[in-house]
Design a protein around this motif. Structure first.
Motif, PDB file in Angstrom:
ATOM      1  N   THR A   1       7.260   1.090  -2.620  1.00 20.87           N
ATOM      2  CA  THR A   1       5.903   0.866  -2.105  1.00 20.87           C
ATOM      3  C   THR A   1       5.905   0.757  -0.587  1.00 20.87           C
ATOM      4  N   GLY A   2       4.701   0.818  -0.020  1.00 19.38           N
ATOM      5  CA  GLY A   2       4.583   0.767   1.442  1.00 19.38           C
ATOM      6  C   GLY A   2       5.016   2.049   2.123  1.00 19.38           C
ATOM      7  N   ILE A   3       5.051   3.136   1.359  1.00 19.66           N
ATOM      8  CA  ILE A   3       5.523   4.411   1.870  1.00 19.66           C
ATOM      9  C   ILE A   3       4.475   5.494   1.612  1.00 19.66           C
ATOM     10  N   VAL A   4       4.727   6.677   2.151  1.00 19.95           N
ATOM     11  CA  VAL A   4       3.909   7.854   1.880  1.00 19.95           C
ATOM     12  C   VAL A   4       4.747   8.822   1.041  1.00 19.95           C
ATOM     13  N   VAL A   5       4.203   9.209  -0.093  1.00 27.62           N
ATOM     14  CA  VAL A   5       4.829  10.224  -0.928  1.00 27.62           C
ATOM     15  C   VAL A   5       4.178  11.552  -0.573  1.00 27.62           C
ATOM     16  N   TRP A   6       4.951  12.464  -0.015  1.00 26.89           N
ATOM     17  CA  TRP A   6       4.418  13.721   0.489  1.00 26.89           C
ATOM     18  C   TRP A   6       4.668  14.825  -0.516  1.00 26.89           C
ATOM     19  N   LEU A   7       3.598  15.465  -0.956  1.00 24.64           N
ATOM     20  CA  LEU A   7       3.729  16.545  -1.953  1.00 24.64           C
ATOM     21  C   LEU A   7       3.698  17.908  -1.274  1.00 24.64           C
TER      22      LEU A   7
ATOM     23  N   ALA B   1     -11.099  13.538  10.456  1.00 21.45           N
ATOM     24  CA  ALA B   1     -10.142  14.348   9.721  1.00 21.45           C
ATOM     25  C   ALA B   1      -9.202  15.050  10.687  1.00 21.45           C
ATOM     26  N   SER B   2      -7.960  15.257  10.251  1.00 20.88           N
ATOM     27  CA  SER B   2      -7.002  15.954  11.084  1.00 20.88           C
ATOM     28  C   SER B   2      -7.393  17.423  11.193  1.00 20.88           C
ATOM     29  N   SER B   3      -6.807  18.095  12.173  1.00 19.43           N
ATOM     30  CA  SER B   3      -7.129  19.512  12.387  1.00 19.43           C
ATOM     31  C   SER B   3      -6.670  20.385  11.235  1.00 19.43           C
ATOM     32  N   THR B   4      -5.762  19.861  10.407  1.00 16.87           N
ATOM     33  CA  THR B   4      -5.252  20.641   9.270  1.00 16.87           C
ATOM     34  C   THR B   4      -5.996  20.315   7.977  1.00 16.87           C
ATOM     35  N   TYR B   5      -7.029  19.467   8.052  1.00 15.90           N
ATOM     36  CA  TYR B   5      -7.740  19.077   6.841  1.00 15.90           C
ATOM     37  C   TYR B   5      -8.336  20.302   6.154  1.00 15.90           C
ATOM     38  N   ASP B   6      -8.090  20.408   4.849  1.00 13.02           N
ATOM     39  CA  ASP B   6      -8.559  21.558   4.102  1.00 13.02           C
ATOM     40  C   ASP B   6      -9.024  21.097   2.728  1.00 13.02           C
ATOM     41  N   PRO B   7     -10.332  21.033   2.499  1.00 14.90           N
ATOM     42  CA  PRO B   7     -10.831  20.591   1.192  1.00 14.90           C
ATOM     43  C   PRO B   7     -10.289  21.415   0.030  1.00 14.90           C
ATOM     44  N   LYS B   8      -9.981  22.686   0.293  1.00 13.11           N
ATOM     45  CA  LYS B   8      -9.475  23.540  -0.777  1.00 13.11           C
ATOM     46  C   LYS B   8      -8.066  23.146  -1.218  1.00 13.11           C
ATOM     47  N   SER B   9      -7.380  22.311  -0.421  1.00 13.19           N
ATOM     48  CA  SER B   9      -6.039  21.864  -0.811  1.00 13.19           C
ATOM     49  C   SER B   9      -6.088  20.829  -1.934  1.00 13.19           C
TER      50      SER B   9
ATOM     51  N   VAL C   1       0.850  -1.200   0.000  1.00 10.55           N
ATOM     52  CA  VAL C   1       0.000   0.000   0.000  1.00 10.55           C
ATOM     53  C   VAL C   1       0.881   1.245   0.000  1.00 10.55           C
ATOM     54  N   THR C   2       0.740   2.033  -1.052  1.00 13.03           N
ATOM     55  CA  THR C   2       1.468   3.295  -1.173  1.00 13.03           C
ATOM     56  C   THR C   2       0.446   4.427  -1.104  1.00 13.03           C
ATOM     57  N   ALA C   3       0.830   5.550  -0.543  1.00 14.80           N
ATOM     58  CA  ALA C   3      -0.082   6.686  -0.427  1.00 14.80           C
ATOM     59  C   ALA C   3       0.602   7.953  -0.890  1.00 14.80           C
ATOM     60  N   VAL C   4      -0.214   8.872  -1.386  1.00 17.69           N
ATOM     61  CA  VAL C   4       0.270  10.214  -1.721  1.00 17.69           C
ATOM     62  C   VAL C   4      -0.563  11.202  -0.922  1.00 17.69           C
ATOM     63  N   ASP C   5       0.103  12.071  -0.183  1.00 14.07           N
ATOM     64  CA  ASP C   5      -0.580  12.931   0.768  1.00 14.07           C
ATOM     65  C   ASP C   5       0.083  14.304   0.784  1.00 14.07           C
ATOM     66  N   TRP C   6      -0.529  15.237   1.494  1.00 12.43           N
ATOM     67  CA  TRP C   6       0.008  16.603   1.573  1.00 12.43           C
ATOM     68  C   TRP C   6      -0.667  17.336   2.726  1.00 12.43           C
ATOM     69  N   ASP C   7      -0.128  18.496   3.070  1.00 15.99           N
ATOM     70  CA  ASP C   7      -0.765  19.347   4.076  1.00 15.99           C
ATOM     71  C   ASP C   7      -2.173  19.707   3.605  1.00 15.99           C
ATOM     72  N   GLY C   8      -3.150  19.464   4.458  1.00 16.96           N
ATOM     73  CA  GLY C   8      -4.528  19.712   4.084  1.00 16.96           C
ATOM     74  C   GLY C   8      -5.283  18.445   3.758  1.00 16.96           C
ATOM     75  N   ALA C   9      -4.553  17.351   3.558  1.00 20.09           N
ATOM     76  CA  ALA C   9      -5.178  16.037   3.319  1.00 20.09           C
ATOM     77  C   ALA C   9      -4.909  15.177   4.558  1.00 20.09           C
ATOM     78  N   SER C  10      -4.117  14.150   4.440  1.00 20.60           N
ATOM     79  CA  SER C  10      -3.585  13.342   5.553  1.00 20.60           C
ATOM     80  C   SER C  10      -4.643  12.668   6.427  1.00 20.60           C
ATOM     81  N   PHE C  11      -5.801  12.333   5.856  1.00 19.11           N
ATOM     82  CA  PHE C  11      -6.782  11.535   6.599  1.00 19.11           C
ATOM     83  C   PHE C  11      -6.223  10.133   6.800  1.00 19.11           C
ATOM     84  N   ARG C  12      -6.325   9.584   8.044  1.00 20.60           N
ATOM     85  CA  ARG C  12      -5.739   8.281   8.347  1.00 20.60           C
ATOM     86  C   ARG C  12      -6.734   7.287   8.934  1.00 20.60           C
ATOM     87  N   GLY C  13      -7.973   7.648   9.061  1.00 19.84           N
ATOM     88  CA  GLY C  13      -8.986   6.699   9.507  1.00 19.84           C
ATOM     89  C   GLY C  13      -8.857   6.305  10.963  1.00 19.84           C
TER      90      GLY C  13
END
Length: 220
Positions: free
Chosen positions: A214-220, A184-192, A167-179
């Protein structure tokens, strides 16, 4: 109760005919292991470095642009939710598939109750990659993926709290939902979830998968 996988496979075949970009290929024919076309640019990962499991890497913007999937790369897009971020993600994946001549099939998850059976449906189709878009998929993916390590998954715009190597993920500030019931995290921003960022997410994520990062998070 989850439906039998054989029944799910029959349903998946119907879905493929309806939503596939290339319905002439029923995915039942022999298919070579996909290999990346092109190479990662400088700055995607440090030279001679393999990221540790569950690591987060921050590639240089555009360092993934030289990597493309082979023609007719088989991808199932799993999507859940009608919120704006999910819609932008889905559009980005579909546009990428069209640009790269990817054979894309889409499964829309109706309710949370349907999520696990929909993931099973996707796996029965034997794709090269399953892409998840939508926060409602995170907990079901966390439940299913550790038991199916031979399947490759890519999550865009969110991540699993403890991903296995498939499982690979791509995430960024404003996303980062982890279930895991945390919401949602306090920084969640739909506009991101801009069109440009979501387009970069699918391309960077696929570039990582095709290069066995794979098995990592790619942070944009």
């Amino acid at each position: 109760m989850r439906p039998p996988l054989r029944a799910v496979a029959m349903l998946a075949a119907t879905v493929a005919l309806i939503t596939g970009c290339d319905s002439g290929d029923d995915w039942s024919q022999p298919h070579p292991e996909p290999a990346a076309i092109g190479t990662l640019g400088p700055g995607f990962v440090a030279p001679s470095t393999t990221p540790a499991p569950e690591a987060t890497i921050t590639p240089q913007p555009g360092s993934w642009d030289g990597v493309h999937p082979p023609k007719d790369y088989r991808v199932v897009l799993l999507t859940s939710g009608d919120d704006d971020p999910t819609k932008v993600l889905v559009t980005a994946v579909k546009e990428w598939a069209d640009d790269e001549h990817v054979d894309l099939r889409t499964i829309v998850v109706g309710t949370a109750h349907d999520a696990v059976s929909s993931i099973a449906e996707a796996m029965e189709m034997s794709p090269d990659l399953i892409v998840g878009a939508g926060n409602d998929l995170i907990d079901p993916l966390a439940l299913v993926t550790p038991s199916h390590l031979d399947e490759k998954f890519l999550v865009v715009g969110a991540e699993l709290a403890e991903p296995t190597h498939n499982v690979t993920a791509v995430d960024w500030d404003g996303a980062s939902f982890r279930g895991e019931g945390l919401g949602a995290s306090s920084t969640y921003d739909p506009k991101s979830f801009t069109a440009e960022r979501c387009a970069a997410a699918i391309r960077a994520g696929v570039a990582a998968v095709l290069n066995d990062l794979t098995g990592i998070v790619v942070w944009l």
